[in-house]
Design an enzyme around this catalytic site. Structure first.
Site, mmCIF file in Angstrom:
data_model
loop_
_atom_site.group_PDB
_atom_site.id
_atom_site.type_symbol
_atom_site.label_atom_id
_atom_site.label_comp_id
_atom_site.label_asym_id
_atom_site.label_seq_id
_atom_site.Cartn_x
_atom_site.Cartn_y
_atom_site.Cartn_z
ATOM 1 N N GLY A 1 0.783 -1.238 0.000
ATOM 2 C CA GLY A 1 0.000 0.000 0.000
ATOM 3 C C GLY A 1 0.808 1.277 0.000
ATOM 4 O O GLY A 1 0.236 2.378 0.007
ATOM 5 N N GLU B 1 4.521 -6.467 1.707
ATOM 6 C CA GLU B 1 4.171 -6.861 0.342
ATOM 7 C C GLU B 1 4.001 -5.656 -0.584
ATOM 8 O O GLU B 1 2.900 -5.378 -1.045
ATOM 9 C CB GLU B 1 2.825 -7.603 0.349
ATOM 10 N N PRO B 2 5.069 -4.932 -0.867
ATOM 11 C CA PRO B 2 4.909 -3.788 -1.765
ATOM 12 C C PRO B 2 4.669 -4.222 -3.206
ATOM 13 O O PRO B 2 5.297 -5.156 -3.692
ATOM 14 C CB PRO B 2 6.252 -3.051 -1.642
ATOM 15 N N ARG C 1 2.861 -1.578 -5.988
ATOM 16 C CA ARG C 1 3.000 -0.303 -6.684
ATOM 17 C C ARG C 1 4.337 0.387 -6.383
ATOM 18 O O ARG C 1 4.993 0.912 -7.269
ATOM 19 C CB ARG C 1 1.857 0.620 -6.224
ATOM 20 N N ARG D 1 -6.594 3.259 -15.540
ATOM 21 C CA ARG D 1 -6.650 3.913 -14.223
ATOM 22 C C ARG D 1 -7.273 5.309 -14.214
ATOM 23 O O ARG D 1 -8.014 5.628 -13.281
ATOM 24 C CB ARG D 1 -5.267 3.913 -13.556
ATOM 25 N N TYR E 1 -10.136 5.231 -11.612
ATOM 26 C CA TYR E 1 -9.891 5.885 -10.321
ATOM 27 C C TYR E 1 -9.714 7.388 -10.425
ATOM 28 O O TYR E 1 -9.258 8.005 -9.464
ATOM 29 C CB TYR E 1 -8.576 5.395 -9.688
ATOM 30 N N CYS F 1 -13.644 4.186 -28.219
ATOM 31 C CA CYS F 1 -14.981 4.746 -28.380
ATOM 32 C C CYS F 1 -15.653 4.892 -27.019
ATOM 33 O O CYS F 1 -16.614 4.195 -26.708
ATOM 34 C CB CYS F 1 -15.801 3.871 -29.300
ATOM 35 N N TYR G 1 0.024 -1.524 -12.359
ATOM 36 C CA TYR G 1 -1.406 -1.558 -12.681
ATOM 37 C C TYR G 1 -1.728 -0.908 -14.032
ATOM 38 O O TYR G 1 -2.760 -0.252 -14.183
ATOM 39 C CB TYR G 1 -2.227 -0.914 -11.543
HETATM 40 C C1 LIG Z 1 -2.558 -5.444 -3.984
HETATM 41 C C2 LIG Z 1 -1.997 -6.063 -2.784
HETATM 42 C C3 LIG Z 1 -0.754 -5.660 -2.298
HETATM 43 C C4 LIG Z 1 0.073 -4.581 -2.927
HETATM 44 O O1 LIG Z 1 -0.554 -3.345 -2.915
HETATM 45 P P1 LIG Z 1 0.264 -2.062 -3.412
HETATM 46 O O2 LIG Z 1 -0.614 -0.936 -3.080
HETATM 47 O O3 LIG Z 1 0.454 -2.224 -4.877
HETATM 48 O O4 LIG Z 1 1.537 -2.035 -2.669
HETATM 49 C C5 LIG Z 1 -0.244 -6.320 -1.201
HETATM 50 N N1 LIG Z 1 -0.940 -7.306 -0.601
HETATM 51 C C6 LIG Z 1 -2.140 -7.711 -1.043
HETATM 52 C C7 LIG Z 1 -2.832 -8.815 -0.362
HETATM 53 C C8 LIG Z 1 -2.713 -7.103 -2.131
HETATM 54 O O5 LIG Z 1 -3.916 -7.498 -2.545
#
Ligand SMILES: *Cc1c(COP(=O)(O)O)cnc(C)c1O
Length: 427
Positions: free
Chosen positions: A244, A286-287, A289, A326, A330, A357, A386
């Site tokens: 995140g 878990e990065p 983005r 995106r 978003y 279109c 993404y």
């Molecule tokens: C999408 C996701 C992430 C990564 O999110 P980012 O915002 O791209 O860092 C990590 N863990 C899980 C479970 C996700 O679904």
């Protein structure tokens, strides 16, 4: 010395002249910088893995996944997380170590679970109790014991677009903390013959600039860890705190360094565990983005230009919604430059439109640019995450190629789709 002139007028990325790349591979074109990805991995190594004991980092591959990306991530020493059979299959085909794979998803199908069990992926993040039973029976059939984490909905809001906020109470992801579902789940997992429960996972949302949601979620999770120890005798070995971490897309974005998040996570885990007299679990991040977003750009060629006097000027490019959904999805804002006119003064304000279109196929409203003409090259920045992974064939537009650049060298890692590719599965 080839063209000092060139350097002043063309946009360079990863040491490569983007005008040359566009000529060589055509447009639209995704360009990814391996150097940038490696720098990010190094930062994870220095500021997280090397700084804190008993930690792991896993790349959330849904941001950008190809065979070559798997090879780079493996070489850089990270694990990978996948959220579908197709992503898992990509990792398998790339020869990625299966014990370093984490499998997520709120509705894994039986086929996907079987694929994961057959290849004995390192961790399965179980989203609900239905999945727990399904996994146990599949694991039994394969004669394997699978290590799992439970995905928890911590019930914290995050300050981001609602489509990428995932930790709030009203979420399709994870087990809620309300009621006693999680106690039941932990008990069941401890009794299940072919499952070894390792701990818990949360992911609060994406593109965050503030660490408060992570801190709140960690506090809630450590409380859960204590409750599970006291009530069911479960000792948590792992706490996966998700991704995140936000990146820079456009003016107004103020991304923080990784350690702003990871230091806060680690300090909170430490303090809360000390206070509650618990052993520190292994902490995982878990990065997605953050690792690849700014590693990518997309090159487009300008086509028609429509000036509506007194209203606005539309500049249409040869891609759009299919290669980058995106902005439509978003309201995402991107910065872009005219890659062949870097030395020219910005003189006009234009809106960059895609070729689909759909009136909503607008890549960027009000971009300041030099005088533009058909054939000019636009480079959209921060498209590494993404974009390729969210691309579609809407309007039967073939997906662009992907080129990896490194230290001034370039190599094709995904071929451009052909019209034949579009019809491959049609009968
Ligand atoms: C999408 C996701 C992430 C990564 O999110 P980012 O915002 O791209 O860092 C990590 N863990 C899980 C479970 C996700 O679904």
């Amino acid at each position: 010395m080839m063209g000092v002139e060139y350097i002043s007028s063309d946009f360079y990325f990863g040491g490569c002249d983007t005008v040359t790349l566009a000529k060589k591979y055509g447009t639209p074109l995704y360009v990814m910088s391996e150097d940038y990805i490696c720098e990010r991995c190094k930062e994870i190594g220095e500021d997280f893995l090397g700084k804190y004991e008993n930690t792991r980092a896993v790349y959330a591959s849904k941001a950008f996944l190809t065979l070559e990306m798997c090879r780079i991530i493996e070489r850089e020493g990270l694990g990978i997380d996948v959220v579908s059979g197709g992503e898992l299959y990509t990792a398998i085909k790339a020869g990625f170590s299966m014990e370093k794979v984490i499998f997520h998803g709120n509705n894994k199908t039986i086929d996907e679970i079987e694929l994961a069990v057959k290849h004995h992926v390192g961790r399965i993040v179980v989203d609900n109790l239905y999945e727990l039973e399904l996994l146990n029976s599949v694991a039994q059939a394969f004669g394997k014991k699978m290590k799992i984490l439970f995905r928890i909905t911590p019930g914290v809001d995050s300050y981001t677009h609602k489509y990428i906020s995932t930790g709030q109470v009203d979420s399709k992801f994870g087990i809620p903390l309300k009621g006693n579902i999680i106690e039941q789940g932990v008990k069941k997992a401890m009794e299940a013959s072919n499952i070894e429960l390792m701990g818990f996972h949360f992911h609060v949302g994406s593109q965050l600039f503030d660490n408060t949601s992570h801190i709140k979620a960690v506090k809630i999770l450590v409380k859960l860890i204590k409750n599970m120890k006291e009530e069911v005798g479960f000792i948590t070995k792992e706490l996966n705190t998700g991704g995140g971490f936000g990146i820079y897309y456009a003016e107004g974005d103020e991304p923080k360094p990784l350690k702003y998040f990871t230091d806060a996570i680690m300090n909170t885990v430490k303090e809360e565990c000390n206070e509650k007299d618990l052993c520190m679990p292994q902490v995982i991040i878990e990065p997605g983005r953050w690792l690849v977003g700014q590693a990518g750009i997309t090159l487009y060629t300008v086509g028609s230009i429509k000036e509506i006097p007194g209203v606005r000027t539309y500049v249409s490019v040869d891609g759009g919604l299919p290669d980058n959904p995106r902005p439509a999805l978003y309201d995402a804002k991107y910065e872009a430059v005219v890659a062949n006119k870097m030395d020219q003064e910005k003189k006009q304000l234009v809106t960059i439109a895609g070729k689909c279109c759909e009136s909503g196929d607008i890549l960027r409203v009000d971009l300041e640019v030099p005088f533009l003409e058909p054939g000019d090259l636009l480079a959209f920045k921060s498209t590494g995450a993404y974009n390729y992974s969210m691309a579609s064939n809407y309007n039967k537009i073939p997906r662009p190629a992907v080129v990896m650049v490194r230290g001034g060298e370039n190599r094709l890692i995904v071929k451009r789709e052909t019209y034949e590719d579009l019809l491959r599965n049609e009968l």
